[in-house]
Design a protein around this motif. Structure first.
Motif: not given
Length: 172
Positions: A42-43, A45-47, A163, A167, A169-170
């Motif tokens: 996730r990290v 892909e997203e940030f 932000r 979280s 969600t992963h």
């Protein structure tokens, strides 16, 4: 600069007595390794961060190492990112968190986004420090699930931005 605060994956420490405060150094469980792998995807892909800071305790350093290998960025471990120690007062723990956040911010000034891999108590203190809570406040807790991600940002404006908090969600 954005700061990803990431709690380590599930570890054998999670199954110790109820009032356990995180000072032992046990490894991730197999479930914890799986959680870390999902968080890393996730990290990435997203940030993705440009640099990672980590606690030296095994459960956090292994989480950070896996993230570093996934993202392909350097990681540095700091003893100061460890969980509250048995001999440490709440005031001293808060002061340590404030000092390590200042150190990380100063030594990460060239990066747009960094990650800090640590522990639930330390993450709470880092968020308190980010928000500039007075040192005397000891009754706030920011929940951090295993591999929970918090995203904080120092903006160009005269304010700071949260932000999101914790979280996971992963893991769904």
């Amino acid at each position: 600069m954005q700061i990803l605060l990431i709690r380590h994956g599930e570890s054998e420490d999670d199954f110790l007595e109820e009032n356990y405060e995180g000072t032992t150094d046990l490894p991730l469980t197999s479930k914890g390794v799986e959680q870390v792998e999902k968080m890393c995807r996730r990290v990435l892909e997203e940030f993705p961060p440009e640099f990672i800071w980590s606690s030296t305790l095994l459960r956090a350093s292994k989480t950070a190492e896996t993230l570093s290998n996934t993202i392909k960025c350097p990681v540095t471990c700091l003893d100061e990112l460890r969980e509250m120690q048995d001999v440490e007062s709440k005031f001293d723990f808060t002061l340590r968190a404030q000092n390590v956040l200042s150190y990380i911010k100063e030594n990460s000034a060239n990066y747009k986004r960094i990650a800090v891999v640590s522990h639930g108590g330390m993450i709470t203190k880092l968020i308190e420090s980010f928000l500039q809570f007075p040192r005397e406040i000891n009754d706030v807790w920011f929940n951090s699930s295993n591999t929970g991600i918090h995203l904080l940002e120092y903006t160009e404006h005269p304010y700071k931005l949260i932000r999101f908090l914790n979280s996971t969600t992963h893991l769904n």
